[in-house]
Design an enzyme around this catalytic site. Structure first.
Site, short mmCIF file in Angstrom:
data_model
loop_
_atom_site.label_atom_id
_atom_site.label_comp_id
_atom_site.label_asym_id
_atom_site.label_seq_id
_atom_site.Cartn_x
_atom_site.Cartn_y
_atom_site.Cartn_z
N GLY A 46 28.43 41.76 25.97
CA GLY A 46 28.81 42.01 24.57
C GLY A 46 28.92 43.46 24.19
O GLY A 46 29.32 43.77 23.06
N GLY A 53 33.92 41.68 24.54
CA GLY A 53 32.63 41.13 24.09
C GLY A 53 32.18 41.72 22.76
O GLY A 53 31.67 41.00 21.89
N LYS A 67 24.17 44.68 30.71
CA LYS A 67 23.54 45.58 31.70
C LYS A 67 23.82 47.04 31.39
O LYS A 67 23.20 47.93 31.95
CB LYS A 67 24.10 45.22 33.08
CG LYS A 67 23.52 45.98 34.24
CD LYS A 67 24.19 45.52 35.53
CE LYS A 67 23.71 46.33 36.72
NZ LYS A 67 24.43 45.92 37.96
N THR A 84 26.67 48.85 32.18
CA THR A 84 27.33 49.58 33.26
C THR A 84 28.14 50.70 32.60
O THR A 84 28.10 50.85 31.37
CB THR A 84 28.31 48.66 34.03
OG1 THR A 84 29.37 48.29 33.14
CG2 THR A 84 27.61 47.41 34.55
N ILE A 104 23.13 39.94 34.39
CA ILE A 104 23.30 38.48 34.48
C ILE A 104 22.94 37.97 35.87
O ILE A 104 22.70 36.77 36.05
CB ILE A 104 24.72 37.99 34.08
CG1 ILE A 104 25.82 38.57 34.98
CG2 ILE A 104 25.00 38.25 32.61
CD1 ILE A 104 27.16 37.85 34.86
N THR A 145 40.41 34.78 33.17
CA THR A 145 41.63 35.60 33.07
C THR A 145 42.83 34.86 33.64
O THR A 145 42.67 34.02 34.55
CB THR A 145 41.40 36.92 33.84
OG1 THR A 145 42.66 37.55 34.08
CG2 THR A 145 40.75 36.70 35.20
N ASP A 146 44.02 35.20 33.17
CA ASP A 146 45.24 34.61 33.74
C ASP A 146 45.46 35.09 35.17
O ASP A 146 46.29 34.54 35.90
CB ASP A 146 46.47 34.91 32.87
CG ASP A 146 46.78 36.40 32.69
OD1 ASP A 146 45.99 37.25 33.15
OD2 ASP A 146 47.83 36.71 32.09
N GLU A 147 44.71 36.13 35.59
CA GLU A 147 44.91 36.67 36.95
C GLU A 147 44.46 35.68 38.02
O GLU A 147 44.79 35.84 39.19
CB GLU A 147 44.20 38.02 37.10
CG GLU A 147 44.70 39.00 36.06
CD GLU A 147 44.34 40.45 36.31
OE1 GLU A 147 44.09 40.82 37.47
OE2 GLU A 147 44.33 41.21 35.32
N TYR A 165 39.04 41.61 42.27
CA TYR A 165 38.64 41.25 40.90
C TYR A 165 39.00 39.80 40.59
O TYR A 165 38.15 38.99 40.21
CB TYR A 165 39.31 42.18 39.88
CG TYR A 165 39.31 41.64 38.46
CD1 TYR A 165 38.12 41.49 37.75
CD2 TYR A 165 40.51 41.26 37.83
CE1 TYR A 165 38.12 40.97 36.44
CE2 TYR A 165 40.51 40.76 36.54
CZ TYR A 165 39.32 40.61 35.85
OH TYR A 165 39.32 40.11 34.57
N LYS A 190 36.66 36.48 39.88
CA LYS A 190 36.75 35.69 38.64
C LYS A 190 37.06 34.23 38.98
O LYS A 190 36.55 33.31 38.34
CB LYS A 190 37.84 36.25 37.71
CG LYS A 190 37.54 37.60 37.11
CD LYS A 190 36.34 37.61 36.18
CE LYS A 190 36.54 36.84 34.88
NZ LYS A 190 35.35 36.96 34.00
N ASN A 237 44.32 42.05 27.19
CA ASN A 237 43.96 42.35 25.79
C ASN A 237 44.21 43.81 25.48
O ASN A 237 44.01 44.67 26.36
CB ASN A 237 42.46 42.11 25.57
CG ASN A 237 42.10 40.66 25.45
OD1 ASN A 237 41.28 40.30 24.62
ND2 ASN A 237 42.68 39.81 26.28
N HIS A 244 49.64 44.55 44.23
CA HIS A 244 49.97 44.52 42.80
C HIS A 244 50.71 43.23 42.41
O HIS A 244 51.80 42.95 42.93
CB HIS A 244 50.86 45.73 42.49
CG HIS A 244 50.95 46.07 41.05
ND1 HIS A 244 51.50 47.25 40.61
CD2 HIS A 244 50.57 45.41 39.93
CE1 HIS A 244 51.44 47.30 39.29
NE2 HIS A 244 50.89 46.18 38.85
#
Ligand code: NAD
Ligand code: TYD
Length: 341
Positions: free
Chosen positions: A9, A14, A35, A37, A63, A128-130, A153, A157, A183, A279
């Site tokens: 968050g 978040g 956390k 980061t 987490i 994610t859409d990825e 990544y 996910k 986003n 890519h």
């Protein structure tokens, strides 16, 4: 009162969602668990403690740390977990995949275990859409499509998504997933393309453009995404995933032109650089399922990018503080010597 844990968050989406949730749900207490980061930033949350006295708590924790997660869930009597926590940048995952696997897969597992142990009423995963990988035009990825991630990544996910679905099927855990498109908006760490380019353009610095710049993304305004997440958390069917995206794709070159036009800067600032390995050319989602719950985006691309550029122009102190030290080292590692004439 419902007790809602928003992991990650203190990051971009978040923190926007924590603010949105406190505004929309007067009967929610929000516990941000983060956390901190490099991407977690207390400056993203400064207004919340005074605006929402007694309904907002900040907890520092990982987490992937079972004891800390279980303690927080128990101590705050959590009813709902919404997991935004992730390592989130594709380029960093190419440089160092390990932390992505630890947070995005293993960390998700620990949260699911806590959700199971404390029988919470909803676990929501921000995905994610990825996870679908890239898709040729005119195709659009739908929720039942195969997951074909390309980067460390998106693979991490995808691991998180699959664990969520497995916990629903195996243990009956009430899990929902949203798969959001790219986003844009306030508080995005200046490593993702829009804040890199907007802040560079303000300073008359080059805008690094990967490859031919014809890759396409669906850039949605962050608050539209927050509304989609909220609808799925409150009305979504357990065991189901929902795409959340505007349904409109823009090429990176058109995005660069839009940003430079809004700032009154020359296109000559665009600097082609060698392409990102692996890519993905194009992401595009079918958003009919979430529309079926009553969601629709409120911003066109033009409105979203205009509001975003304006926010970075009006909030220079927020990003200038970030663009120092570790950030400058990252920038040099990431972009140094990649210029294509
Ligand atoms: P971000 O990088 O801005 O923020 C991530 C937050 O998670 C930071 O506050 C960080 O401190 C925290 N975090 C990282 N590792 C953690 C750990 N092990 N334990 C606890 N906290 C940890 O990311 P974002 O762009 O806000 O993305 C949020 C979520 O949305 C992610 O799950 C991401 O995959 C997903 N998503 C992002 C986009 C996008 O365009 N940015 C699009 C779709 C989905
Ligand atoms: P990014 O914001 O990293 O998001 P994604 O997770 O979708 O890769 O990048 C968005 C698009 O912009 C992607 O096609 C890569 C491209 N890009 C550049 O051309 N230059 C940059 O400096 C960055 C960060 C991204």
């Amino acid at each position: 009162m419902k007790s809602v844990m928003i992991t990650g968050g203190a990051g971009f989406i978040g923190s926007n969602y924590a603010r949105f949730a406190l505004e929309q749900h007067p009967d929610w207490k929000v516990i941000v668990y983060d956390k901190f980061t490099y991407a977690g930033n207390p400056d993203n949350l400064t207004d919340l403690a005074s605006r929402f006295k007694g309904r907002y708590t900040l907890v520092r924790g990982d987490i992937a740390d079972r004891e800390a997660v279980f303690d927080a869930v128990k101590q705050h009597g959590i009813d709902i977990i919404i997991n935004f926590a992730a390592d989130s940048h594709v380029d960093r995952s190419i440089e160092e995949p390990g932390t992505f696997i630890m947070t995005d897969c293993y960390g998700t597992y620990e949260l699911l275990e806590a959700a199971r142990a404390f029988k919470i009423e909803r676990y929501h995963q921000i995905s994610t859409d990825e996870v679908y990988g890239d898709i040729e035009p005119p195709g659009r990825s739908a929720e039942a499509d195969p997951l074909r991630p390309s980067s460390p990544y998106s693979a991490s996910k995808t691991g998180g998504d699959l664990l969520c679905l497995a916990y629903h099927r195996t243990y009956g855990l009430p899990v929902t997933i949203t798969r959001g498109t790219n986003n844009i908006g306030p508080f995005q760490y200046p490593e993702k393309v829009v804040p890199v380019w907007v802040t560079n353009a303000i300073d008359n610095q080059p805008l690094p453009l990967y490859g031919d710049g014809r890759q396409m993304r669906d850039y949605q305004y962050v608050l539209d995404h927050c509304e989609g997440i909220d609808i799925v958390v409150t009305k979504g069917v357990p065991g189901e995933a929902y795409n959340v995206g505007s349904g409109v794709e823009t090429t990176n070159l058109d995005l660069a032109h839009a940003i430079l036009d809004l700032l009154g800067k020359p296109y000559s600032l665009i600097q082609p650089i060698t392409d990102r390995p692996g890519h993905d050319r194009r992401y595009a989602v079918d958003n009919n399922k979430v529309r079926g719950l009553g969601w629709a985006p409120s911003h066109t691309f033009a409105q979203a990018i205009e509001k975003t550029v304006r926010w970075y122009r009006d909030n220079e102190s927020w990003w200038r503080k970030i663009k120092t030290g570790e950030y400058l080292d990252y920038y040099k590692r990431q972009y140094g010597g990649r210029e294509v004439k």
